[in-house]
Design a protein around this motif. Structure first.
Motif, PDB file in Angstrom:
ATOM      1  N   ARG A   1       0.738  -1.297  -0.153  1.00 16.77           N
ATOM      2  CA  ARG A   1      -0.049   0.111   0.100  1.00 16.77           C
ATOM      3  C   ARG A   1       0.586   1.239  -0.088  1.00 16.77           C
ATOM      4  O   ARG A   1       0.435   2.141  -0.755  1.00 16.77           O
ATOM      5  CB  ARG A   1      -0.892   0.043   1.217  1.00 16.77           C
ATOM      6  N   THR A   2       2.013   1.246   0.616  1.00 17.20           N
ATOM      7  CA  THR A   2       2.843   2.284   0.917  1.00 17.20           C
ATOM      8  C   THR A   2       3.690   2.455  -0.319  1.00 17.20           C
ATOM      9  O   THR A   2       3.625   3.572  -1.092  1.00 17.20           O
ATOM     10  CB  THR A   2       3.864   2.228   2.125  1.00 17.20           C
TER      11      THR A   2
ATOM     12  N   ARG B   1       2.472   1.710  -3.423  1.00 19.56           N
ATOM     13  CA  ARG B   1       1.708   1.868  -4.329  1.00 19.56           C
ATOM     14  C   ARG B   1       1.549   3.565  -4.493  1.00 19.56           C
ATOM     15  O   ARG B   1       1.304   4.297  -5.137  1.00 19.56           O
ATOM     16  CB  ARG B   1       0.282   1.251  -4.372  1.00 19.56           C
ATOM     17  N   ARG B   2       1.329   3.933  -3.150  1.00 17.10           N
ATOM     18  CA  ARG B   2       1.158   5.498  -2.619  1.00 17.10           C
ATOM     19  C   ARG B   2       2.152   6.246  -3.314  1.00 17.10           C
ATOM     20  O   ARG B   2       1.992   7.306  -3.811  1.00 17.10           O
ATOM     21  CB  ARG B   2       0.599   5.655  -1.404  1.00 17.10           C
TER      22      ARG B   2
END
Length: 358
Positions: free
Chosen positions: A283-284, A286-287
């Motif tokens: 998630r990180t 991808r952000r």
């Protein structure tokens, strides 16, 4: 920055990293083409830049994407002086904070030096440098070098024209409509017609010069900016420095990921594996990529496209060889990808690339 080479590439082979510039030139190019009744949006979408993506302030595009759009725009418009028209249509507000800093600067010379310092935030597709030349009678000399000496000549001419046309246009908008350079020199051969050059630059022109240069008289260089504001200028520089630091972090991330993909081809590391290598969550990561204006899928696509284009230049390789080395399941998958990227077959693209290099 460049991608790691294929171990079997000939010495000296290089690749430009993806997501390296803001698409200001492409946005202006679309506007100029619209005025001529030509819609470049399908072309942008073909290279992964649909209209929604193009409106993103965080978007960065590669030199490959930019060059592909410019080359095709030149073909569609049949306008050999398209670079001049795009440069003349520029405005400082498209540069965001940097444009504001230039308007608040003290003198024209210092504003240009500020632009050179923060050129990576302006969307420039040339490499700018500037200095006073005693040999030129204390003239302030602005130089625009091409990022790749082997660049398509038509694209190279476009970028050189756009670069100096935008400088002249913005100087007249920000300082004085009467601004004229002492001289402008282009490294490409003389064009068939000079009327548009003469109308825009209003100064002596030289073609076939060793480098692309603009000479500005010392009097103009010392001209004070009408909107100068030391406080606004200083506070804007603080924000630009923060953007530059963030930009370097983003470039470092993109380069590491690109090198990882390029070195592992034909096997493509999974996104989960890349997150583990960076000691972070998916998630990180991808952000962080979203902050760079891209995705892992787009990054992989760019690396594979760069690899295919380089391999197509090697006549000893069959399409089966190229498909295998670039990580495609078979020749059919390779053909589909090349058709999506270029709108042509690998055989046709190979022939076109060889012609461009001859």
């Amino acid at each position: 920055m460049s991608l790691a080479p294929d171990p079997t590439d000939p010495p000296g082979t290089s690749r430009s990293t993806s997501a390296t510039i803001q698409p200001n030139i492409l946005r202006c190019l679309v506007t100029v083409a619209d005025e001529r009744g030509i819609d470049l949006r399908p072309l942008l979408k073909q290279v992964g830049l649909d209209e929604t993506v193009m409106r993103s302030a965080a978007l960065r595009v590669s030199y490959r994407q930019g060059s592909a759009v410019i080359r095709r725009a030149l073909e569609l418009t049949r306008d050999e002086r398209l670079g001049l028209r795009v440069g003349a249509a520029q405005h400082l507000t498209a540069w965001g904070l940097l444009g504001f800093a230039l308007m608040a600067d003290e003198t024209l010379r210092h504003a240009i030096e500020t632009g050179v310092k923060y050129q990576n935030l302006s969307g420039a597709m040339v490499v700018w440098s500037a200095a006073t030349s005693e040999a030129e009678g204390e003239a302030f000399v602005l130089r625009a070098d091409l990022p790749d000496p082997a660049m398509d000549p038509a694209v190279a001419s476009f970028l050189s024209e756009e670069a100096f046309a935008s400088v002249v246009t913005l100087s007249r908008l920000a300082v004085d409509p009467a601004f004229v350079p002492r001289a402008v020199e282009f490294s490409f051969p003389p064009p068939r017609r000079l009327d548009l050059y003469d109308a825009l630059f209003r100064c002596p022109l030289r073609f076939g010069a060793p480098t692309n240069r603009m000479l500005i008289d010392a009097t103009w260089a010392r001209t004070r900016m009408p909107g100068r504001d030391p406080v606004a200028y200083a506070s804007t520089l603080e924000m630009l420095d923060a953007q530059m630091a963030s930009r370097r972090d983003q470039q470092d991330l993109l380069e590491v990921l690109e090198i990882s993909v390029a070195q592992n081809l034909p096997v493509i590391p999974s996104f989960a594996e890349q997150a583990r290598r960076h000691s972070t969550s998916e998630r990180t990561l991808r952000r962080r990529l979203a902050d760079c204006g891209t995705t892992y899928e787009a990054l992989v696509e760019g690396v594979r496209r760069e690899r295919v284009e380089q391999l197509l230049l090697r006549p000893e390789l069959t399409l089966r060889d190229i498909a295998r080395r670039a990580g495609f399941s078979d020749e059919r998958a390779l053909r589909r990808a090349v058709r999506r990227w270029h709108g042509s077959s690998p055989v046709h693209l190979r022939e076109q690339m060889r012609r461009d290099r001859s």
